[in-house]
Scaffold this active site. Structure first.
Site, mmCIF file in Angstrom:
data_model
loop_
_atom_site.group_PDB
_atom_site.id
_atom_site.type_symbol
_atom_site.label_atom_id
_atom_site.label_comp_id
_atom_site.label_asym_id
_atom_site.label_seq_id
_atom_site.Cartn_x
_atom_site.Cartn_y
_atom_site.Cartn_z
ATOM 1 N N ASP A 218 -8.140 -7.802 -0.195
ATOM 2 C CA ASP A 218 -7.282 -7.573 1.025
ATOM 3 C C ASP A 218 -8.258 -6.785 2.338
ATOM 4 O O ASP A 218 -8.710 -6.430 2.267
ATOM 5 C CB ASP A 218 -5.881 -7.110 1.190
ATOM 6 N N CYS B 168 -7.609 -28.079 11.026
ATOM 7 C CA CYS B 168 -8.228 -29.584 11.035
ATOM 8 C C CYS B 168 -7.868 -30.625 11.239
ATOM 9 O O CYS B 168 -8.239 -30.983 11.659
ATOM 10 C CB CYS B 168 -9.588 -28.598 10.552
ATOM 11 N N HIS C 44 -6.205 -21.791 10.059
ATOM 12 C CA HIS C 44 -7.618 -21.716 9.475
ATOM 13 C C HIS C 44 -8.314 -20.857 9.209
ATOM 14 O O HIS C 44 -8.714 -21.068 8.446
ATOM 15 C CB HIS C 44 -7.856 -22.342 11.316
ATOM 16 N N ASP D 289 1.032 -0.842 -0.254
ATOM 17 C CA ASP D 289 0.097 0.034 -0.237
ATOM 18 C C ASP D 289 1.503 2.041 -0.083
ATOM 19 O O ASP D 289 2.361 0.956 0.151
ATOM 20 C CB ASP D 289 -0.867 -0.425 1.158
ATOM 21 N N CYS E 167 -7.470 -27.856 5.970
ATOM 22 C CA CYS E 167 -6.148 -27.240 7.234
ATOM 23 C C CYS E 167 -5.524 -27.847 7.474
ATOM 24 O O CYS E 167 -6.274 -28.802 8.573
ATOM 25 C CB CYS E 167 -6.241 -25.744 7.545
#
Ligand SMILES: CCNc1nc2cc3[nH]c(NC)nc3cc2c(=O)[nH]1
Ligand SMILES: [Zn+2]
Length: 372
Positions: A268, A311, A337, A94, A308
């Protein structure tokens, strides 16, 4: 061909959604894309390998923070931000303006640029279009964002008009500062507050510079979501069809889907990583406050449908324990996650566009998640 360009693969028949590929010097990224935020040259708690593993190909870093610490000269001496942080994917930086408004103290806007005090040590600092471009070139980012002013919400029509006109003048100074090659990665930013006439004026002025991509600024700044969607409805069509559109600071699962349906390609947001660190997980069935007592004896994963690392290997009970014990692994598992969840969401959105079923996907997503 610009250093950064969008290849549109399919335009949705019933919405303004587009399926595409964003070509950058550090890889090609499927769009619509959600970019994890790596403010200080790291996506908090995660290694670059883990960022790759959750499926992200492009991250955002903040000029304001790296300018103040460790300094862009140091990063340049290190070989640029990719080398410094050992990330070979794409990086969007940015331009510092927004952070000055949200973090810096005692800021003064002048035509020349913005004076402010560092949030780190209170020292007097100054950012301008020219300095922001120098910093971003030193960082070596793949997408350079223009130095703009994000008008506060709410603000008067007069303020928004004066502000957007200065943002246009600043954009011209950005373009003049960059080398010809680097202008190939400069994204302009449309401002104009919540005023349709001003959004039209800003879009006309900004797109005149024929840049490789355009962001819609001044949104997700506290306005109600339906106002944000309304501004998108009339602003996105003003941008060239073939250029990437980036909606900064968005967002939550519902806002991502609504933004895609209005023709946005890039997003984003710090939300997923920030709420992860304070113990809230995103799942397809809504938010789960893992740190709450309810998870104390829940020996299942955060989201049984999630693939993931977190998990597949840990229970809510264990993660809650880590969070309560202020163990750093808890922050890491939650971040992994939440970021994976958003990558899965965007993958499902892209599939839905491909198969012409995005409106139906939105309905299912919203009802599963518990949105109205
Ligand atoms: C690229 C720097 N300029 C720039 N960043 C922004 C970042 C935002 N982040 C949010 N919500 C979290 N709104 C934003 C607006 C802008 C904006 O209008 N301009
Ligand atoms: Zn998961």
């Amino acid at each position: 061909m610009a250093a950064v360009y969008l290849e549109i693969l399919k335009e949705d028949s019933r919405t303004k959604a587009r399926l595409g590929k964003l070509h950058t010097p550090h890889g090609t990224i499927d769009t619509p894309v959600f970019m994890p935020v790596g403010t200080q040259g790291t996506v908090k708690t995660m290694t670059p390998e883990e960022i790759k593993e959750i499926g992200a190909g492009m991250i955002l870093s903040n000029t304001y923070h790296l300018f103040l610490r460790p300094g862009h000269e140091l990063v340049r001496e290190a070989g640029g931000l990719h080398r410094f942080m050992n990330w070979d994917g794409a990086i969007l930086t940015d331009s510092g303006g927004f952070q000055v408004f949200s973090l810096g103290d005692m800021r003064t806007i002048r035509e020349e640029g913005v004076e402010f005090r560092s949030h780190i040590d209170g020292s007097r600092q100054f950012l301008s279009p020219e300095i922001s471009m120098q910093v971003q070139m030193s960082l070596g980012s793949d997408v350079v964002m223009a130095f703009d002013e994000c008008a506060p919400y709410p603000c008067t029509h007069t303020y928004a008009k004066d502000s957007l006109e200065r943002t246009t003048r600043w954009l011209k100074r950005c373009k003049e500062t960059l080398t010809t090659t680097d202008t190939q990665s400069l994204f302009g930013i449309v401002q104009g507050g919540m005023f349709e006439d001003l959004r039209r004026q800003s879009a006309a002025e900004i797109t005149e510079l024929d840049l490789p991509g355009y962001a819609i600024g001044g949104l997700s700044v506290g306005e109600p979501k339906d106002i944000m969607y309304e501004v998108l409805d009339y602003t996105v069509p003003l941008l060239p069809r073939e250029k990437p559109r980036y909606l900064m600071g968005v967002g939550s699962p519902d806002a991502l889907i609504e933004g895609v349906m209005r023709g946005i390609d890039m997003f984003d947001c710090v939300l997923p990583t920030r709420i992860a660190r304070n113990g809230t997980a995103l799942t397809r069935f809504g938010k789960v406050i893992v740190r709450n007592a309810g998870s104390a004896r829940d020996f299942g994963p955060i989201d049984p449908s999630c693939d993931c690392y977190t998990c597949r290997n840990y229970s809510r009970a264990y993660i809650r324990h880590l969070l309560k014990a202020e163990e750093i692994l808890g922050l890491r598992l939650m971040s992994i996650h939440n970021l994976r969840y958003l990558q899965i969401l965007m993958h499902e959105v892209r599939e839905a566009i491909k198969e012409d079923r995005l409106p139906e996907y939105r309905e299912k997503c919203f009802s599963d998640y518990g949105y109205e």
